[in-house]
Design a protein around this motif. Structure first.
Motif, PDB file in Angstrom:
ATOM      1  N   THR A 291      49.825  94.148  66.942  1.00 46.43           N
ATOM      2  CA  THR A 291      50.349  95.511  67.000  1.00 46.43           C
ATOM      3  C   THR A 291      51.212  95.634  68.247  1.00 46.43           C
ATOM      4  O   THR A 291      50.939  94.995  69.273  1.00 46.43           O
ATOM      5  CB  THR A 291      49.223  96.562  67.051  1.00 46.43           C
ATOM      6  OG1 THR A 291      48.414  96.350  68.219  1.00 46.43           O
ATOM      7  CG2 THR A 291      48.351  96.478  65.804  1.00 46.43           C
TER       8      THR A 291
ATOM      9  N   LEU B  39      64.361  96.017  66.008  1.00 51.31           N
ATOM     10  CA  LEU B  39      63.499  96.514  67.072  1.00 51.31           C
ATOM     11  C   LEU B  39      63.810  95.826  68.396  1.00 51.31           C
ATOM     12  O   LEU B  39      64.296  94.695  68.424  1.00 51.31           O
ATOM     13  CB  LEU B  39      62.030  96.282  66.705  1.00 51.31           C
ATOM     14  CG  LEU B  39      61.574  96.881  65.373  1.00 51.31           C
ATOM     15  CD1 LEU B  39      60.128  96.508  65.098  1.00 51.31           C
ATOM     16  CD2 LEU B  39      61.754  98.398  65.371  1.00 51.31           C
TER      17      LEU B  39
ATOM     18  N   ASN C  92      60.230  92.363  68.677  1.00 50.25           N
ATOM     19  CA  ASN C  92      59.790  92.151  67.299  1.00 50.25           C
ATOM     20  C   ASN C  92      58.616  91.181  67.233  1.00 50.25           C
ATOM     21  O   ASN C  92      58.687  90.067  67.763  1.00 50.25           O
ATOM     22  CB  ASN C  92      60.944  91.593  66.459  1.00 50.25           C
ATOM     23  CG  ASN C  92      60.504  91.273  65.048  1.00 50.25           C
ATOM     24  OD1 ASN C  92      59.803  92.059  64.413  1.00 50.25           O
ATOM     25  ND2 ASN C  92      60.896  90.112  64.561  1.00 50.25           N
TER      26      ASN C  92
ATOM     27  N   VAL D 263      57.196  90.593  64.093  1.00 40.92           N
ATOM     28  CA  VAL D 263      57.120  90.253  62.666  1.00 40.92           C
ATOM     29  C   VAL D 263      57.971  89.012  62.406  1.00 40.92           C
ATOM     30  O   VAL D 263      59.192  89.031  62.589  1.00 40.92           O
ATOM     31  CB  VAL D 263      57.601  91.421  61.791  1.00 40.92           C
ATOM     32  CG1 VAL D 263      57.383  91.088  60.315  1.00 40.92           C
ATOM     33  CG2 VAL D 263      56.883  92.707  62.162  1.00 40.92           C
TER      34      VAL D 263
ATOM     35  N   SER E 215      53.484  96.766  58.586  1.00 43.00           N
ATOM     36  CA  SER E 215      53.982  98.130  58.424  1.00 43.00           C
ATOM     37  C   SER E 215      54.541  98.633  59.747  1.00 43.00           C
ATOM     38  O   SER E 215      54.245  98.089  60.818  1.00 43.00           O
ATOM     39  CB  SER E 215      52.864  99.059  57.938  1.00 43.00           C
ATOM     40  OG  SER E 215      51.824  99.121  58.907  1.00 43.00           O
ATOM     41  N   VAL E 216      55.351  99.687  59.645  1.00 40.68           N
ATOM     42  CA  VAL E 216      55.906 100.357  60.820  1.00 40.68           C
ATOM     43  C   VAL E 216      55.569 101.840  60.715  1.00 40.68           C
ATOM     44  O   VAL E 216      55.827 102.471  59.685  1.00 40.68           O
ATOM     45  CB  VAL E 216      57.433 100.162  60.914  1.00 40.68           C
ATOM     46  CG1 VAL E 216      58.012 100.983  62.065  1.00 40.68           C
ATOM     47  CG2 VAL E 216      57.774  98.686  61.095  1.00 40.68           C
TER      48      VAL E 216
ATOM     49  N   ILE F  31      56.537  97.104  55.360  1.00 35.34           N
ATOM     50  CA  ILE F  31      57.707  96.249  55.580  1.00 35.34           C
ATOM     51  C   ILE F  31      57.966  95.479  54.292  1.00 35.34           C
ATOM     52  O   ILE F  31      57.196  94.602  53.902  1.00 35.34           O
ATOM     53  CB  ILE F  31      57.475  95.286  56.751  1.00 35.34           C
ATOM     54  CG1 ILE F  31      57.225  96.081  58.039  1.00 35.34           C
ATOM     55  CG2 ILE F  31      58.667  94.351  56.928  1.00 35.34           C
ATOM     56  CD1 ILE F  31      56.768  95.233  59.208  1.00 35.34           C
TER      57      ILE F  31
ATOM     58  N   LEU G  44      64.016  94.512  59.785  1.00 33.00           N
ATOM     59  CA  LEU G  44      62.837  94.870  59.004  1.00 33.00           C
ATOM     60  C   LEU G  44      63.236  95.972  58.029  1.00 33.00           C
ATOM     61  O   LEU G  44      63.724  97.030  58.448  1.00 33.00           O
ATOM     62  CB  LEU G  44      61.705  95.376  59.903  1.00 33.00           C
ATOM     63  CG  LEU G  44      61.325  94.521  61.117  1.00 33.00           C
ATOM     64  CD1 LEU G  44      60.113  95.134  61.818  1.00 33.00           C
ATOM     65  CD2 LEU G  44      61.060  93.089  60.727  1.00 33.00           C
TER      66      LEU G  44
ATOM     67  N   VAL H 284      54.386  98.994  65.374  1.00 33.68           N
ATOM     68  CA  VAL H 284      54.495  97.922  64.386  1.00 33.68           C
ATOM     69  C   VAL H 284      53.146  97.220  64.260  1.00 33.68           C
ATOM     70  O   VAL H 284      52.505  96.909  65.270  1.00 33.68           O
ATOM     71  CB  VAL H 284      55.572  96.899  64.796  1.00 33.68           C
ATOM     72  CG1 VAL H 284      55.758  95.854  63.704  1.00 33.68           C
ATOM     73  CG2 VAL H 284      56.884  97.597  65.105  1.00 33.68           C
TER      74      VAL H 284
END
Length: 279
Positions: free
Chosen positions: A13, A32, A35, A37, A50-51, A60, A72, A90
Motif C-alpha cells: 500500500t 503516479l 508506483n 504496481v 486498486s486505487v 486497476i 494504471l 494504491v
C-alpha cells in the motif's frame, strides 16, 4: 514517476500523488509519482490492485508501459477522474504478488539447475501463466534432454529449495560487469540489455538480470511438480512446472550422490525412471 516496486517488493500500500491523468471512455488512466504496481514483463504477469480516490475505490484494469511511464487504467473512473497533484491510496493484491514472486524465483532455480545439469546451457526466457501457477522455461543445450535429464534438473531444484538460500537484488553498470562479478552469471543474449541492470542474485546459485518480484529465500518457493511434456521448437527446448499444495514425490538422497553444488564442473547422477504423479 518512480517504480518503487523494484526496490520495495513487499510494499503493498502506498499514498502518492497523481502526476498525469487521461480519460479513456468510462475509465481513467493515471501516472503516479511513486508506483508500486508492477506491469507485465519478463514473463511475469502484472499485479492486481486498486486505487482509492477520495471515498471511491477503483480496480486497476490494466497496467501499461508507454514512453517511459507506467500508466494504471482505473476501471469506471472516467466520470470522476482524480486531478493532477491529488493524493491517492494504491493497494496491491498481496496474495497474488506473493504467488508470482514464488513462481518467478522457481523459474530462476529451474534455469540454474538446467545450467548445472546440461552442457552448453543457454537460457531463452521463462513465462508464468496468468494465475501464477504454471512456469515454463525455454533454453538451448547440446545435451540430450529426456525424462532422465528432467529428473536430474528436478532433483537439483528441490535441493536448491531446501537450501533456503538468500535472494537479494543489486545493480551493475553493464552486462560485462555482471559477468565478472558473479561466478554463476546467466543472461539471455537475445534481450539486448545495456546500461545499468538490476540483478537478482540467489547466493552462490544464480545471478540474472531481472525486474521481477521474488522471494527472500529459496525455501519460500515451496512445493511444486515438474512436467515431462517436453516441447522442442526448432532448437529451443521448453518444459514446465506447476505449483502444488504439498510435495508430491521425492527422488531420495541417492539422486544427489556425488553432487557438489559449489563445484562448478560437477553434475549430479541421472536418476532413472519417472517419479509418480509427474506425467
Amino acid at each position: 514517476m518512480t517504480n518503487i516496486f523494484l526496490r520495495e517488493p513487499k510494499l503493498y500500500t502506498n499514498l502518492t500523488a497523481v502526476r498525469r491523468v487521461s480519460v479513456v471512455g468510462t475509465d481513467a488512466a493515471v501516472v503516479l509519482d511513486q508506483n508500486i504496481v508492477r506491469p507485465e514483463g519478463g514473463g511475469q504477469p502484472r499485479d492486481h490492485g486498486s486505487v482509492t480516490v477520495g471515498d471511491q475505490v477503483f480496480p486497476i484494469g490494466q497496467v501499461v508501459k508507454s514512453e517511459g511511464e507506467t500508466w494504471l487504467r482505473l476501471s469506471g473512473a472516467g466520470s470522476a477522474p482524480p486531478e493532477e497533484g491529488e493524493l491517492v491510496s494504491v493497494s496491491v493484491d498481496r496474495e497474488r504478488r506473493a504467488t508470482l514472486s514464488k513462481s518467478h524465483s522457481l523459474t530462476h532455480l529451474m534455469m540454474a539447475a538446467g545450467k548445472k545439469c546440461l552442457e552448453d546451457f543457454d537460457s531463452k526466457g521463462a513465462a508464468i501463466d496468468e494465475a501464477g501457477q504454471i512456469m515454463t522455461i525455454s533454453f538451448r543445450t547440446s545435451s540430450v534432454v529426456d525424462d532422465i535429464a528432467i529428473n536430474m534438473i528436478d532433483a537439483v531444484v528441490r535441493h536448491l529449495v531446501a537450501k533456503d538460500a538468500p535472494v537479494t537484488f543489486t545493480t551493475v553498470k553493464s552486462l560485462e560487469e555482471g559477468a565478472k562479478r558473479f561466478p554463476r552469471w546467466r543472461v539471455d543474449s537475445t534481450l539486448g540489455l545495456s546500461g545499468k541492470i538490476r540483478v537478482v542474485d540467489i547466493a552462490g546459485i544464480d545471478a540474472n538480470p531481472c525486474s521481477g518480484s521474488h522471494v527472500e529465500t529459496t525455501g519460500e518457493v515451496g512445493p511444486y511438480r515438474m512436467f515431462h511434456d517436453l516441447v522442442l521448437d526448432g532448437d529451443i527446448y521448453r518444459f514446465s512446472a506447476e505449483r502444488t499444495r504439498t510435495w508430491m514425490y521425492w527422488f531420495g538422497e541417492e539422486a544427489l550422490i556425488g553432487f557438489d553444488w559449489d563445484g562448478l564442473h560437477t553434475r549430479p547422477n541421472r536418476p532413472e525412471g519417472t517419479p509418480p504423479h509427474v506425467r
